[in-house]
Design an enzyme around this catalytic site. Structure first.
Site, PDB file in Angstrom:
ATOM      1  N   LYS A   1       0.840  -1.199   0.000  1.00  0.00           N
ATOM      2  CA  LYS A   1       0.000   0.000   0.000  1.00  0.00           C
ATOM      3  C   LYS A   1       0.879   1.255   0.000  1.00  0.00           C
ATOM      4  O   LYS A   1       0.620   2.215  -0.731  1.00  0.00           O
ATOM      5  CB  LYS A   1      -0.921  -0.002   1.232  1.00  0.00           C
TER       6      LYS A   1
ATOM      7  N   ASP B   1     -11.382   2.691   4.285  1.00  0.00           N
ATOM      8  CA  ASP B   1     -11.772   1.275   4.261  1.00  0.00           C
ATOM      9  C   ASP B   1     -13.297   1.128   4.177  1.00  0.00           C
ATOM     10  O   ASP B   1     -13.799   0.048   3.862  1.00  0.00           O
ATOM     11  CB  ASP B   1     -11.312   0.589   5.553  1.00  0.00           C
TER      12      ASP B   1
ATOM     13  N   GLN C   1      -4.852  -1.622   9.564  1.00  0.00           N
ATOM     14  CA  GLN C   1      -4.793  -2.956   8.978  1.00  0.00           C
ATOM     15  C   GLN C   1      -5.354  -3.989   9.959  1.00  0.00           C
ATOM     16  O   GLN C   1      -4.993  -4.005  11.133  1.00  0.00           O
ATOM     17  CB  GLN C   1      -3.331  -3.289   8.619  1.00  0.00           C
TER      18      GLN C   1
HETATM   19  N1  GUN Z   1      -7.273  -7.063   6.322  1.00  0.00           N
HETATM   20  C1  GUN Z   1      -7.722  -7.845   5.303  1.00  0.00           C
HETATM   21  N2  GUN Z   1      -8.403  -7.108   4.410  1.00  0.00           N
HETATM   22  C2  GUN Z   1      -8.389  -5.847   4.865  1.00  0.00           C
HETATM   23  C3  GUN Z   1      -8.923  -4.623   4.361  1.00  0.00           C
HETATM   24  O1  GUN Z   1      -9.569  -4.549   3.314  1.00  0.00           O
HETATM   25  N3  GUN Z   1      -8.687  -3.532   5.126  1.00  0.00           N
HETATM   26  C4  GUN Z   1      -7.995  -3.593   6.285  1.00  0.00           C
HETATM   27  N4  GUN Z   1      -7.844  -2.473   6.974  1.00  0.00           N
HETATM   28  N5  GUN Z   1      -7.490  -4.690   6.780  1.00  0.00           N
HETATM   29  C5  GUN Z   1      -7.690  -5.817   6.061  1.00  0.00           C
END
Ligand code: GUN
Length: 291
Positions: free
Chosen positions: A58, A125, A102
């Site tokens: 990311k 998100d 995350q």
């Molecule tokens: N962990 C697995 N998928 C995601 C996601 O789409 N966003 C976040 N923040 N954590 C994750």
């Protein structure tokens, strides 16, 4: 049965690259006009190796799009109060337009409390209850990245989704539920199936669109897929096959030759998720300029 032909395989990597290029151009234009760039803060608590890989990816792609990236790596023993204090700071930081924590977080931290502490306008998100509720009621929302990416791939392949029967296997807040809302808003007929669903294979066989988001390696077999159906495989499962580590989806890809289209793992939904995170960050930035 057998491997899908190349023209049937949906190239998520290529679609994500096109979206990222468009975002990069928009960021450059907005920078020229305003002197500002979108900023994304990503918070990782602990040292889960898969999460660390996602967070690094990311960061790399955020910078490549011309945005500012703020990475916060916190130790495993971080308290909920410490994490909430960081979110409070990021909520008030004008250089930060998007905040992502995350998941998963360590067990001493209540994920729901943390996600709902994020300023909804910075919740890239789309996990805050306000964004989930706005999506469910057809109001302006930030939409979770993975289902947003899936919807883009579906619309690109199928055009109008109106009246199609979509079966989603998986009912998570991250994928299954928002995917259902998005497909409903496109006038699809939506079934959400899950681990307690009876006669799952028969329900899957009735799908024009089959979205697999269960986290079970190759659980969806070839004979669960109706000939011509479009299959979106959200699963990313690490398995060992013939002594070698491999990534496989939730769908038995090698049995899906009769699908109308299918996303591979890797190279399908995964790259679109990060491109949609950049897209949501740009959206949050644009809205902050109008505020
Ligand atoms: N962990 C697995 N998928 C995601 C996601 O789409 N966003 C976040 N923040 N954590 C994750």
């Amino acid at each position: 049965m057998g491997n899908p032909r190349p023209e049937v395989i949906i190239d998520g990597k290529a679609a994500a690259a096109i979206l990222a290029d468009k975002i990069t151009a928009d960021v450059a234009e907005l920078r020229w006009e305003t002197g500002l760039v979108p900023g994304l803060a990503v918070v990782l608590v602990g040292d889960d190796p898969a999460s660390a890989v996602y967070v690094s990816s990311k960061h790399r792609q955020t910078v490549a799009a011309g945005m500012a990236s703020f990475e916060h790596r916190l130790p495993m023993e971080t308290t909920e109060d410490d994490l909430l204090a960081l979110i409070e700071r990021l909520n008030g930081d004008p250089a930060v337009h998007g905040i992502l924590v995350q998941l998963p977080v360590p067990p001493q931290i209540d994920a729901g409390a943390v996600l709902n502490a994020i300023e909804p306008g910075k919740d890239v998100d789309g996990f805050h209850v306000l964004n989930a509720g706005s999506l469910a009621t057809g109001q302006e929302a930030l939409v979770p990245c993975t289902p947003l990416g899936c919807l883009m791939l579906l619309k690109e392949r199928l055009g109008d989704l109106s009246g199609l029967h979509a079966v989603i296997v998986g009912r998570s807040n991250i994928v299954g539920k928002p995917m259902a809302q998005l497909l409903l808003s496109e006038n699809g007929t939506v079934t959400i199936a899950h681990s307690r669903t009876r006669d799952l294979a028969t329900i899957c066989r009735s799908a024009d669109i089959l979205v697999a988001a269960v986290g079970q390696p190759e659980m969806i077999r070839g004979d669960w897929i109706r000939p011509g159906a479009v299959v979106i495989d959200v699963g990313i499962n690490r398995v060992t096959q013939e002594g070698k580590p491999r990534l496989v989806g939730d769908v038995a890809f090698a049995e899906a030759a009769h699908a109308g289209a299918i996303t591979p793992v890797p190279g399908g939904v995964g790259p679109m998720t990060i491109a949609c995170l950049l897209s949501n960050t740009l959206t949050a930035f644009r809205r902050s300029l109008q505020a």
